[in-house]
Motif scaffolding. Structure first.
Motif, PDB file in Angstrom:
ATOM      1  N   VAL A   1       0.735  -1.191  -0.027  1.00  0.00           N
ATOM      2  CA  VAL A   1       0.092  -0.013   0.021  1.00  0.00           C
ATOM      3  C   VAL A   1       0.854   1.192  -0.017  1.00  0.00           C
ATOM      4  O   VAL A   1       1.436   1.496   0.868  1.00  0.00           O
ATOM      5  N   GLY A   2       0.952   2.031  -1.206  1.00  0.00           N
ATOM      6  CA  GLY A   2       1.481   3.320  -1.337  1.00  0.00           C
ATOM      7  C   GLY A   2       0.689   4.427  -0.993  1.00  0.00           C
ATOM      8  O   GLY A   2      -0.280   4.334  -1.784  1.00  0.00           O
ATOM      9  N   LEU A   3       0.634   5.116  -0.251  1.00  0.00           N
ATOM     10  CA  LEU A   3      -0.260   6.281   0.099  1.00  0.00           C
ATOM     11  C   LEU A   3       0.570   7.588   0.334  1.00  0.00           C
ATOM     12  O   LEU A   3       1.544   7.630   1.083  1.00  0.00           O
ATOM     13  N   GLY A   4       0.221   8.821  -0.336  1.00  0.00           N
ATOM     14  CA  GLY A   4       0.849  10.015  -0.090  1.00  0.00           C
ATOM     15  C   GLY A   4      -0.083  11.233   0.090  1.00  0.00           C
ATOM     16  O   GLY A   4      -1.524  11.154  -0.066  1.00  0.00           O
ATOM     17  N   ALA A   5       0.349  12.336   0.314  1.00  0.00           N
ATOM     18  CA  ALA A   5      -0.729  13.581   0.291  1.00  0.00           C
ATOM     19  C   ALA A   5      -1.430  14.142  -0.936  1.00  0.00           C
ATOM     20  O   ALA A   5      -2.400  14.781  -0.829  1.00  0.00           O
ATOM     21  N   GLY A   6      -0.969  13.547  -1.963  1.00  0.00           N
ATOM     22  CA  GLY A   6      -1.574  14.406  -3.193  1.00  0.00           C
ATOM     23  C   GLY A   6      -0.632  15.519  -3.424  1.00  0.00           C
ATOM     24  O   GLY A   6      -0.438  16.437  -2.811  1.00  0.00           O
ATOM     25  N   TRP A   7      -0.547  15.765  -4.766  1.00  0.00           N
ATOM     26  CA  TRP A   7       0.595  16.824  -5.195  1.00  0.00           C
ATOM     27  C   TRP A   7       0.498  17.701  -6.238  1.00  0.00           C
ATOM     28  O   TRP A   7       0.919  18.932  -6.518  1.00  0.00           O
ATOM     29  N   ILE A   8      -0.635  17.206  -7.027  1.00  0.00           N
ATOM     30  CA  ILE A   8      -1.021  18.173  -8.336  1.00  0.00           C
ATOM     31  C   ILE A   8      -2.173  18.952  -8.088  1.00  0.00           C
ATOM     32  O   ILE A   8      -3.274  18.288  -8.190  1.00  0.00           O
ATOM     33  N   LYS A   9      -1.957  20.016  -7.825  1.00  0.00           N
ATOM     34  CA  LYS A   9      -3.025  20.940  -7.520  1.00  0.00           C
ATOM     35  C   LYS A   9      -3.900  21.044  -8.778  1.00  0.00           C
ATOM     36  O   LYS A   9      -5.437  20.977  -8.375  1.00  0.00           O
ATOM     37  N   GLU A  10      -3.767  21.015  -9.778  1.00  0.00           N
ATOM     38  CA  GLU A  10      -4.789  21.149 -10.970  1.00  0.00           C
ATOM     39  C   GLU A  10      -5.692  19.896 -11.056  1.00  0.00           C
ATOM     40  O   GLU A  10      -6.784  20.161 -11.401  1.00  0.00           O
ATOM     41  N   GLU A  11      -5.016  18.802 -10.610  1.00  0.00           N
ATOM     42  CA  GLU A  11      -5.978  17.470 -10.611  1.00  0.00           C
ATOM     43  C   GLU A  11      -7.121  17.680  -9.559  1.00  0.00           C
ATOM     44  O   GLU A  11      -8.553  17.566  -9.794  1.00  0.00           O
ATOM     45  N   PHE A  12      -6.923  18.349  -8.454  1.00  0.00           N
ATOM     46  CA  PHE A  12      -7.846  18.422  -7.456  1.00  0.00           C
ATOM     47  C   PHE A  12      -8.845  19.336  -7.805  1.00  0.00           C
ATOM     48  O   PHE A  12     -10.063  19.184  -7.518  1.00  0.00           O
ATOM     49  N   GLU A  13      -8.363  20.531  -8.425  1.00  0.00           N
ATOM     50  CA  GLU A  13      -9.299  21.821  -8.787  1.00  0.00           C
ATOM     51  C   GLU A  13     -10.056  21.490  -9.936  1.00  0.00           C
ATOM     52  O   GLU A  13     -11.264  21.666  -9.953  1.00  0.00           O
ATOM     53  N   ASN A  14      -9.680  20.655 -10.828  1.00  0.00           N
ATOM     54  CA  ASN A  14     -10.521  20.205 -12.106  1.00  0.00           C
ATOM     55  C   ASN A  14     -11.522  19.391 -11.681  1.00  0.00           C
ATOM     56  O   ASN A  14     -12.552  19.269 -12.285  1.00  0.00           O
ATOM     57  N   ALA A  15     -11.233  18.391 -10.612  1.00  0.00           N
ATOM     58  CA  ALA A  15     -12.272  17.628 -10.106  1.00  0.00           C
ATOM     59  C   ALA A  15     -13.242  18.128  -8.993  1.00  0.00           C
ATOM     60  O   ALA A  15     -14.016  17.211  -8.591  1.00  0.00           O
ATOM     61  N   GLY A  16     -12.915  19.265  -8.811  1.00  0.00           N
ATOM     62  CA  GLY A  16     -13.734  19.981  -7.781  1.00  0.00           C
ATOM     63  C   GLY A  16     -13.501  19.410  -6.213  1.00  0.00           C
ATOM     64  O   GLY A  16     -14.261  19.636  -5.543  1.00  0.00           O
ATOM     65  N   ILE A  17     -12.265  18.903  -6.065  1.00  0.00           N
ATOM     66  CA  ILE A  17     -12.003  18.291  -4.812  1.00  0.00           C
ATOM     67  C   ILE A  17     -10.768  19.374  -4.246  1.00  0.00           C
ATOM     68  O   ILE A  17     -10.031  19.898  -4.726  1.00  0.00           O
ATOM     69  N   PRO A  18     -11.307  19.898  -2.928  1.00  0.00           N
ATOM     70  CA  PRO A  18     -10.375  20.895  -2.331  1.00  0.00           C
ATOM     71  C   PRO A  18      -8.996  20.358  -2.138  1.00  0.00           C
ATOM     72  O   PRO A  18      -8.845  19.544  -1.840  1.00  0.00           O
ATOM     73  N   TYR A  19      -8.060  21.492  -2.626  1.00  0.00           N
ATOM     74  CA  TYR A  19      -6.740  21.419  -2.657  1.00  0.00           C
ATOM     75  C   TYR A  19      -6.136  22.017  -1.242  1.00  0.00           C
ATOM     76  O   TYR A  19      -5.740  23.225  -1.547  1.00  0.00           O
TER      77      TYR A  19
ATOM     78  N   SER B   1      -3.857  23.237   2.065  1.00  0.00           N
ATOM     79  CA  SER B   1      -2.764  23.575   2.309  1.00  0.00           C
ATOM     80  C   SER B   1      -1.903  22.532   2.535  1.00  0.00           C
ATOM     81  O   SER B   1      -2.016  21.627   2.905  1.00  0.00           O
ATOM     82  N   PRO B   2      -0.440  22.392   2.320  1.00  0.00           N
ATOM     83  CA  PRO B   2       0.483  21.546   2.792  1.00  0.00           C
ATOM     84  C   PRO B   2       0.573  20.966   4.003  1.00  0.00           C
ATOM     85  O   PRO B   2       0.229  19.735   4.319  1.00  0.00           O
ATOM     86  N   GLY B   3       0.107  21.730   4.996  1.00  0.00           N
ATOM     87  CA  GLY B   3      -0.056  21.562   6.401  1.00  0.00           C
ATOM     88  C   GLY B   3      -1.260  20.458   6.831  1.00  0.00           C
ATOM     89  O   GLY B   3      -1.179  19.620   7.281  1.00  0.00           O
ATOM     90  N   VAL B   4      -2.230  21.023   6.259  1.00  0.00           N
ATOM     91  CA  VAL B   4      -3.535  20.222   6.103  1.00  0.00           C
ATOM     92  C   VAL B   4      -3.653  19.011   5.539  1.00  0.00           C
ATOM     93  O   VAL B   4      -3.886  17.772   6.089  1.00  0.00           O
ATOM     94  N   ARG B   5      -2.989  19.103   4.279  1.00  0.00           N
ATOM     95  CA  ARG B   5      -2.833  17.654   3.720  1.00  0.00           C
ATOM     96  C   ARG B   5      -1.983  16.541   4.310  1.00  0.00           C
ATOM     97  O   ARG B   5      -2.029  15.397   4.417  1.00  0.00           O
ATOM     98  N   LEU B   6      -0.937  17.344   4.913  1.00  0.00           N
ATOM     99  CA  LEU B   6       0.004  16.472   5.799  1.00  0.00           C
ATOM    100  C   LEU B   6      -0.730  15.685   7.195  1.00  0.00           C
ATOM    101  O   LEU B   6      -0.609  14.623   7.441  1.00  0.00           O
ATOM    102  N   GLU B   7      -1.609  16.676   7.798  1.00  0.00           N
ATOM    103  CA  GLU B   7      -2.284  16.344   8.835  1.00  0.00           C
ATOM    104  C   GLU B   7      -3.283  15.300   8.392  1.00  0.00           C
ATOM    105  O   GLU B   7      -3.608  14.184   9.087  1.00  0.00           O
ATOM    106  N   LYS B   8      -3.954  15.338   7.526  1.00  0.00           N
ATOM    107  CA  LYS B   8      -4.975  14.263   7.030  1.00  0.00           C
ATOM    108  C   LYS B   8      -4.340  13.161   6.534  1.00  0.00           C
ATOM    109  O   LYS B   8      -5.002  11.978   6.695  1.00  0.00           O
ATOM    110  N   LEU B   9      -3.136  13.143   5.929  1.00  0.00           N
ATOM    111  CA  LEU B   9      -2.375  11.908   5.696  1.00  0.00           C
ATOM    112  C   LEU B   9      -1.945  11.180   7.004  1.00  0.00           C
ATOM    113  O   LEU B   9      -2.074   9.948   6.999  1.00  0.00           O
TER     114      LEU B   9
END
Length: 371
Positions: free
Chosen positions: A146-164, A166-174
């Motif tokens: 199982v490989g899991l990361g925070a997600g790093w391509i802002k454009e993918e999130f925004e185009n899909a309507g998924i909140p991108y 801050s780095p700190g929040v993504r790290l907390e969620k991970l």
């Protein structure tokens, strides 16, 4: 370990650009003679036992690789070549869906381990993800990584309507997601009240075939990601630092920088460091009888800006290129020797290669298989 080159591979670009401030300390690579004497003693320069090598190939199922229909054949070829693992990245662009793809590979392959490199945590809730991953482990008869990361391509999130976030929040969620997965992938009941996720009495089913759970991989290039990986992961991917725009920094590919990152992981992991498998991805494999001339040509191309995904922030020497863990230049035997030296100096033993490098690298595997 494309970022799919490794479990890392490549968690490789999951070293979110904004989380990749350089670690403060520096490390000396040591001389080749010192490396040899320590290796003869059966331990690395960091005092850990030499781990057996493992090798990961990757596939995305994009047009360059022949599309989704050839994807299964690519994985079967990796198994025939002797790669230990076949991994799939996680993007919303032109590639196949990793979860469905791994489900297909559970039936199309027999021995090779199957992994993600790496899933973007923001795309899926960890409880839903745990169900899918456990199912893949059962169907594959215990072959999942199982490989899991925070997600790093802002454009993918925004185009899909998924909140991108801050780095700190993504790290907390991970951090929270990895905690939840650790429980559910053991087949246990999870109750979790975090800042970002709340889980109330969900039991992990089906129970994975592997015990105590399938291995978890994450990693990066900056200290925050590496410390998080040292806290949670069984496999930590060590990758070069990237810019805020996602470009790799040339200064990050040296053996000295790799040692620096491994020392950070060692400090953060404490007593469990010896149990962590360290991974890196070789981004370029060039088979040649003239290593020095080829390295000179590579440096010239970099200076002329012919590598758009790499930012030239330092001037490296031919020796720097030839000693880099992330570039493999030479005959098969020379590349094998280079990989041995990387393992001895850094404790990294899990080698990933990009999809386009799989055929070129395959003859190196038998030279290192039983070490």
């Amino acid at each position: 370990m494309t970022e799919a080159a490794a479990p890392a591979t490549t968690a490789s670009r999951e070293a979110d650009a904004a989380l990749t401030a350089e670690a403060g300390s520096t490390a000396e690579a040591g001389s080749t003679a010192e490396a040899g004497s320590t290796a003869e003693a059966g331990s690395t320069a960091l005092g850990t036992p030499l781990r057996p090598f493992r090798f990961a190939a990757a596939g995305e199922g994009n047009k360059q690789e022949g599309g989704a229909r050839k994807f299964v054949q690519t994985a079967q070829q990796a198994e025939e070549y002797g790669f230990d693992t076949f991994v799939v990245p996680d993007h919303l662009g032109e590639q196949i869906g990793p979860i469905a793809a791994l489900g297909a590979l559970t039936q199309a392959t027999e021995r090779i381990r199957l992994g993600t490199s790496v899933l973007a945590n923001g795309f899926r809730h960890p409880v839903v993800l745990a169900k899918d991953l456990a199912t893949i482990d059962v169907l594959s008869k215990g072959r999942l990584e199982v490989g899991l990361g925070a997600g790093w391509i802002k454009e993918e999130f925004e185009n899909a309507g998924i909140p991108y976030e801050s780095p700190g929040v993504r790290l907390e969620k991970l951090d929270e997601a990895l905690t939840i997965l650790d429980v559910l992938l053991r087949g246990q009941e999870c109750t979790f009240d975090g800042k970002h996720y709340q889980v109330r009495g969900v039991k992990g089913t089906p129970r994975p075939r592997q015990g105590p759970r399938p291995p978890i991989c994450t990693g990066g290039g900056g200290p925050k990601m590496l410390r998080l990986a040292a806290k949670h992961a069984d496999i930590v991917s060590v990758v070069p630092v990237t810019t805020k725009n996602g470009k790799g920094l040339l200064s990050g590919i040296t053996i000295e920088k790799a040692i620096e990152k491994v020392n950070l992981i060692k400090e953060a992991a404490g007593d469990r460091f010896a149990d962590i498998e360290l991974n890196w991805a070789i981004t370029a494999v060039v088979i040649t009888d003239d290593r020095e001339k080829t390295a000179e040509m590579a440096l010239s191309a970099l200076e002329r800006g012919l590598h758009p995904n790499l930012e030239v922030d330092v001037q490296l020497s031919v020796e720097d290129i030839l000693n880099s863990p992330y570039v493999a230049i030479g005959t098969f035997e020379e590349i094998a020797e280079q990989i041995r030296r990387v393992r001895q100096l850094t404790s990294m033993s899990y080698v990933g290669v990009f999809p386009t490098q799989m055929d070129a690298f395959a003859p190196v595997i038998p030279l290192l298989r039983d070490e």
